[in-house]
Scaffold this motif. Sequence first.
Motif, PDB file in Angstrom:
ATOM      1  N   VAL A   1       0.844  -1.196   0.000  1.00 32.62           N
ATOM      2  CA  VAL A   1       0.000   0.000   0.000  1.00 32.62           C
ATOM      3  C   VAL A   1       0.878   1.244   0.000  1.00 32.62           C
ATOM      4  CG1 VAL A   1      -1.901  -1.154   1.203  1.00 32.62           C
ATOM      5  CG2 VAL A   1      -0.199   0.141   2.515  1.00 32.62           C
ATOM      6  N   ARG A   2       0.382   2.314  -0.611  1.00 30.33           N
ATOM      7  CA  ARG A   2       1.163   3.544  -0.620  1.00 30.33           C
ATOM      8  C   ARG A   2       0.765   4.482   0.509  1.00 30.33           C
ATOM      9  NH1 ARG A   2      -2.166   4.435  -5.277  1.00 30.33           N
ATOM     10  NH2 ARG A   2      -3.391   6.348  -5.166  1.00 30.33           N
ATOM     11  N   ALA A   7     -10.117  -9.380   6.186  1.00 26.77           N
ATOM     12  CA  ALA A   7     -10.685  -8.740   5.004  1.00 26.77           C
ATOM     13  C   ALA A   7      -9.683  -7.795   4.368  1.00 26.77           C
ATOM     14  CB  ALA A   7     -11.962  -7.991   5.382  1.00 26.77           C
ATOM     15  N   ALA A   8      -8.975  -7.021   5.169  1.00 25.20           N
ATOM     16  CA  ALA A   8      -8.005  -6.071   4.626  1.00 25.20           C
ATOM     17  C   ALA A   8      -6.904  -6.785   3.858  1.00 25.20           C
ATOM     18  CB  ALA A   8      -7.412  -5.230   5.752  1.00 25.20           C
ATOM     19  N   VAL A   9      -6.312  -7.800   4.468  1.00 22.96           N
ATOM     20  CA  VAL A   9      -5.210  -8.516   3.823  1.00 22.96           C
ATOM     21  C   VAL A   9      -5.703  -9.255   2.581  1.00 22.96           C
ATOM     22  CG1 VAL A   9      -3.592 -10.417   4.135  1.00 22.96           C
ATOM     23  CG2 VAL A   9      -3.812  -8.683   5.903  1.00 22.96           C
ATOM     24  N   SER A  10      -6.861  -9.895   2.674  1.00 19.83           N
ATOM     25  CA  SER A  10      -7.393 -10.635   1.531  1.00 19.83           C
ATOM     26  C   SER A  10      -7.677  -9.711   0.354  1.00 19.83           C
ATOM     27  CB  SER A  10      -8.673 -11.371   1.934  1.00 19.83           C
ATOM     28  OG  SER A  10      -8.443 -12.270   2.989  1.00 19.83           O
ATOM     29  N   ALA A  11      -8.322  -8.595   0.612  1.00 21.57           N
ATOM     30  CA  ALA A  11      -8.669  -7.677  -0.465  1.00 21.57           C
ATOM     31  C   ALA A  11      -7.425  -7.058  -1.093  1.00 21.57           C
ATOM     32  CB  ALA A  11      -9.595  -6.587   0.060  1.00 21.57           C
ATOM     33  N   LEU A  12      -6.446  -6.699  -0.285  1.00 27.24           N
ATOM     34  CA  LEU A  12      -5.210  -6.150  -0.841  1.00 27.24           C
ATOM     35  C   LEU A  12      -4.499  -7.169  -1.719  1.00 27.24           C
ATOM     36  CD1 LEU A  12      -3.835  -4.206   2.258  1.00 27.24           C
ATOM     37  CD2 LEU A  12      -4.679  -3.207   0.119  1.00 27.24           C
ATOM     38  N   ALA A  13      -4.505  -8.430  -1.298  1.00 30.03           N
ATOM     39  CA  ALA A  13      -3.873  -9.465  -2.109  1.00 30.03           C
ATOM     40  C   ALA A  13      -4.568  -9.612  -3.460  1.00 30.03           C
ATOM     41  CB  ALA A  13      -3.877 -10.798  -1.357  1.00 30.03           C
TER      42      ALA A  13
END
Length: 242
Positions: A103-104, A221-227
């Motif tokens: 993420v930036r 959810a955060a990690v899954s969606a970013l992946a």
Amino acid sequence: MSIPRLYTDHDLREGEAVPAAPGQGRYLGAVMRKKEGDEILLFNGRDGEWKARVASIRKDEATFMPESPRRAQTPLAGPVLLMAALKREAMEWVVEKATELGVRAIHPVLTTRAVPDRVNRARLSLIAREAAEQCERLDVPDVAEAVPLYTALGAWDGTPLVVAAERREAVPLAALPPGPMPSLLIGPEGGFTGPELDALARHPFVAMVSLGPRILRAETAAVSALAVLQATRGDWAHHTDE
């Protein structure tokens, strides 16, 4: 990794010494057992990654001498993560993993069901820095001050924002039409309230997305969606080894 890798706020130029940030001298001396003359790597998010040496070290005071560039700086390309404030350990874990996932920027938001009403920005920024050092990225994501969700929406610049919306009809995240990298909004434990989802849906830059048939914890959810975003339209999809 045998060669320590450290972030610095200072410019990196050949032969121009830079001071260690608080904690770095003690880390090098007491933890890594490094001494004057030992090799390290430095990066600052602007000048790429540099080979450097420990010029001096004593307790928590140290200086580093940049010698030569090792990797050129790359442009910021990852998604922005808007994350509902979570309990301390969960929020710190999300910041660490989001940094690893490229993420930036990370923007904590305060929602109706968020448990804390503030976050420790300094602590989260330190975690982001340490994660960037470990995962070999060339920059550190900015961690913004926490603001209420409606404030964040009111100040949004109109770029695409996908919202993980459980229990609502929504297209799967991986099935979004092709386009630029969107930003991502993840809600708190317990999810967004109905009024919050209604307010989000009224904005033309918002797209509601599904993260699958199961209800995920906020950090999952955060990690899954970013992946998924990195695999479908980010640097996972375009990365090649040098």
